[in-house]
Design a protein around this motif. Structure first.
Motif, short mmCIF file in Angstrom:
data_model
loop_
_atom_site.label_atom_id
_atom_site.label_comp_id
_atom_site.label_asym_id
_atom_site.label_seq_id
_atom_site.Cartn_x
_atom_site.Cartn_y
_atom_site.Cartn_z
N GLN A 177 -13.67 16.71 36.80
CA GLN A 177 -14.47 16.06 37.84
C GLN A 177 -15.50 15.11 37.24
O GLN A 177 -15.71 13.99 37.73
N GLN A 178 -16.15 15.52 36.16
CA GLN A 178 -17.14 14.66 35.52
C GLN A 178 -16.49 13.41 34.95
O GLN A 178 -17.05 12.30 35.05
N ALA A 179 -15.29 13.56 34.36
CA ALA A 179 -14.58 12.40 33.82
C ALA A 179 -14.16 11.43 34.93
O ALA A 179 -14.17 10.22 34.74
N LEU A 180 -13.81 11.98 36.09
CA LEU A 180 -13.50 11.13 37.24
C LEU A 180 -14.72 10.33 37.67
O LEU A 180 -14.64 9.12 37.92
N GLN A 181 -15.85 11.01 37.75
CA GLN A 181 -17.07 10.35 38.18
C GLN A 181 -17.52 9.27 37.19
O GLN A 181 -18.07 8.23 37.59
N GLN A 182 -17.27 9.50 35.91
CA GLN A 182 -17.68 8.56 34.87
C GLN A 182 -16.67 7.43 34.65
O GLN A 182 -16.94 6.50 33.88
N GLY A 183 -15.51 7.52 35.31
CA GLY A 183 -14.51 6.48 35.18
C GLY A 183 -13.57 6.65 33.99
O GLY A 183 -12.74 5.77 33.72
N ASP A 184 -13.68 7.77 33.26
CA ASP A 184 -12.77 8.02 32.15
C ASP A 184 -11.38 8.41 32.64
O ASP A 184 -10.39 8.32 31.91
N ILE A 185 -11.31 8.88 33.88
CA ILE A 185 -10.03 9.19 34.53
C ILE A 185 -9.96 8.37 35.81
O ILE A 185 -10.89 8.37 36.61
N LYS A 186 -8.85 7.66 35.99
CA LYS A 186 -8.65 6.82 37.16
C LYS A 186 -7.38 7.21 37.87
O LYS A 186 -6.39 7.62 37.23
N LEU A 187 -7.39 7.07 39.19
CA LEU A 187 -6.19 7.35 39.98
C LEU A 187 -5.17 6.24 39.78
O LEU A 187 -5.50 5.06 39.91
N GLU A 188 -3.94 6.61 39.43
CA GLU A 188 -2.87 5.65 39.25
C GLU A 188 -1.63 6.15 39.97
O GLU A 188 -1.30 7.34 39.92
N GLU A 189 -0.93 5.24 40.63
CA GLU A 189 0.22 5.62 41.44
C GLU A 189 1.34 6.25 40.63
O GLU A 189 2.06 7.13 41.10
N ASP A 190 1.53 5.79 39.39
CA ASP A 190 2.64 6.29 38.58
C ASP A 190 2.24 7.42 37.65
O ASP A 190 2.96 7.77 36.72
N TRP A 191 1.06 8.02 37.91
CA TRP A 191 0.58 9.12 37.05
C TRP A 191 0.26 10.32 37.93
O TRP A 191 -0.43 10.21 38.95
N GLY A 192 0.79 11.48 37.54
CA GLY A 192 0.64 12.67 38.36
C GLY A 192 -0.52 13.57 38.00
O GLY A 192 -0.68 14.63 38.61
N GLY A 193 -1.33 13.19 37.01
CA GLY A 193 -2.41 14.06 36.57
C GLY A 193 -3.42 14.36 37.66
O GLY A 193 -3.84 15.50 37.84
N VAL A 194 -3.83 13.32 38.38
CA VAL A 194 -4.74 13.47 39.52
C VAL A 194 -4.14 12.73 40.71
O VAL A 194 -3.76 11.56 40.59
N ARG A 195 -4.06 13.41 41.83
CA ARG A 195 -3.56 12.80 43.06
C ARG A 195 -4.63 12.90 44.14
O ARG A 195 -5.28 13.93 44.28
N LEU A 196 -4.79 11.82 44.90
CA LEU A 196 -5.64 11.85 46.07
C LEU A 196 -4.81 12.37 47.23
O LEU A 196 -3.72 11.84 47.51
N ILE A 197 -5.28 13.41 47.88
CA ILE A 197 -4.53 14.04 48.96
C ILE A 197 -4.95 13.42 50.29
O ILE A 197 -6.14 13.37 50.61
N HIS A 198 -3.98 12.96 51.06
CA HIS A 198 -4.25 12.36 52.36
C HIS A 198 -3.93 13.37 53.45
O HIS A 198 -2.79 13.78 53.61
N ARG A 199 -4.92 13.76 54.22
CA ARG A 199 -4.71 14.77 55.26
C ARG A 199 -3.68 14.34 56.28
O ARG A 199 -2.96 15.16 56.85
N ALA A 200 -3.59 13.03 56.54
CA ALA A 200 -2.69 12.55 57.58
C ALA A 200 -1.22 12.85 57.26
O ALA A 200 -0.38 12.85 58.14
N GLN A 201 -0.93 13.13 55.99
CA GLN A 201 0.44 13.41 55.60
C GLN A 201 0.86 14.83 55.94
O GLN A 201 2.02 15.18 55.85
N ILE A 202 -0.09 15.66 56.36
CA ILE A 202 0.20 17.07 56.62
C ILE A 202 0.35 17.33 58.11
O ILE A 202 -0.63 17.20 58.86
N PRO A 203 1.55 17.64 58.58
CA PRO A 203 1.71 17.93 60.01
C PRO A 203 1.09 19.27 60.37
O PRO A 203 1.47 20.31 59.85
N ARG A 204 0.11 19.27 61.28
CA ARG A 204 -0.59 20.49 61.64
C ARG A 204 0.34 21.50 62.31
O ARG A 204 0.15 22.69 62.20
N SER A 205 1.36 21.01 62.99
CA SER A 205 2.27 21.90 63.70
C SER A 205 3.05 22.81 62.77
O SER A 205 3.57 23.82 63.17
N CYS A 206 3.10 22.43 61.48
CA CYS A 206 3.87 23.22 60.52
C CYS A 206 3.01 24.19 59.73
O CYS A 206 3.52 24.94 58.91
#
Length: 217
Positions: A177-206
């Motif tokens: 978390q600290q490395a994310l805040q400091q910019g040492d770790i960045k979100l990248e589409e082709d990298w699975g180390g850190v993923r941003l989770i989008h709530r809209a992708q989760i169907p509540r009915s399931c």
């Protein structure tokens, strides 16, 4: 464990020689203290096995931890190496009663470092089976010196006694978390180390169909 509201997914691997207790450590962390059988050793891991747990970071977001339990045997190394590039955190685990497992930690560290891209990987040195004080052959001073030489923190743990198990994962994830805040770790589409989770992708009915303990965020 309920995982609604997770903001990120952190992918973390446990690496180390065979029989140092990586699987026991993970099962203790995921299952918690109640109901965990520690009398018998788990079967050796074949390739890679996956666990998950939600964690509320101190002064940070709620995250899903995707935990990879890797085989320590050399014959599975070609499989586990393929996963190294897509991890953001690594617990380097050795057995305090097994000198060889401690001496091989720099090799595991170098294997991960040789596969990495621009993002920083957070490491933690873990001296496991700390309950076996009468047969330990690695001193705390040696652990401190090795951790310092590799630029990481260290924690001694015992899955059997549930000693510092949660602490080890807390220290690692706080570092991420600290490395994310400091910019040492960045979100990248082709990298699975850190993923941003989008709530809209989760169907509540399931959500009611989810198996207890699976991620629903």
């Amino acid at each position: 464990m309920e995982t609604w509201g997770c903001r990120y997914q952190f992918r973390i691997a446990l690496l180390g020689e065979a029989a140092v207790g990586k699987t026991s450590l993970l099962r203790r962390y995921v299952a918690g203290a109640p109901g965990l059988e520690t009398e018998s050793e788990p079967e050796p891991t074949v390739g890679v096995e996956f666990y998950s747990r939600a964690l509320q970071l101190t002064a940070g977001p709620r995250v899903k931890l995707q935990l990879w339990d890797t085989a320590g045997q050399e014959r599975f190394r070609c499989i586990t190496r393929s996963f190294y590039r897509n991890v953001v955190g690594v617990l380097l685990v050795f057995d305090v009663t097994n000198r060889k497992s401690f001496e091989h930690i720099p090799d595991w560290h170098q294997e991960v470092m040789s596969t990495q891209g621009p993002n920083k990987v957070i490491f933690l040195l873990v001296g496991h089976k700390s309950d076996l004080q009468s047969t330990r052959c690695v001193s705390t001073q040696e652990e401190e010196e090795l951790a310092a030489s590799l630029g990481m923190a260290f924690v001694e743990t015992s899955a059997k006694n549930n000693c510092n198990v949660a602490l080890a994962f807390d220290v690692l994830t706080t570092g991420i978390q600290q490395a994310l805040q400091q910019g040492d770790i960045k979100l990248e589409e082709d990298w699975g180390g850190v993923r941003l989770i989008h709530r809209a992708q989760i169907p509540r009915s399931c959500s009611r169909k989810q198996h207890p303990g699976s991620c629903q965020c």
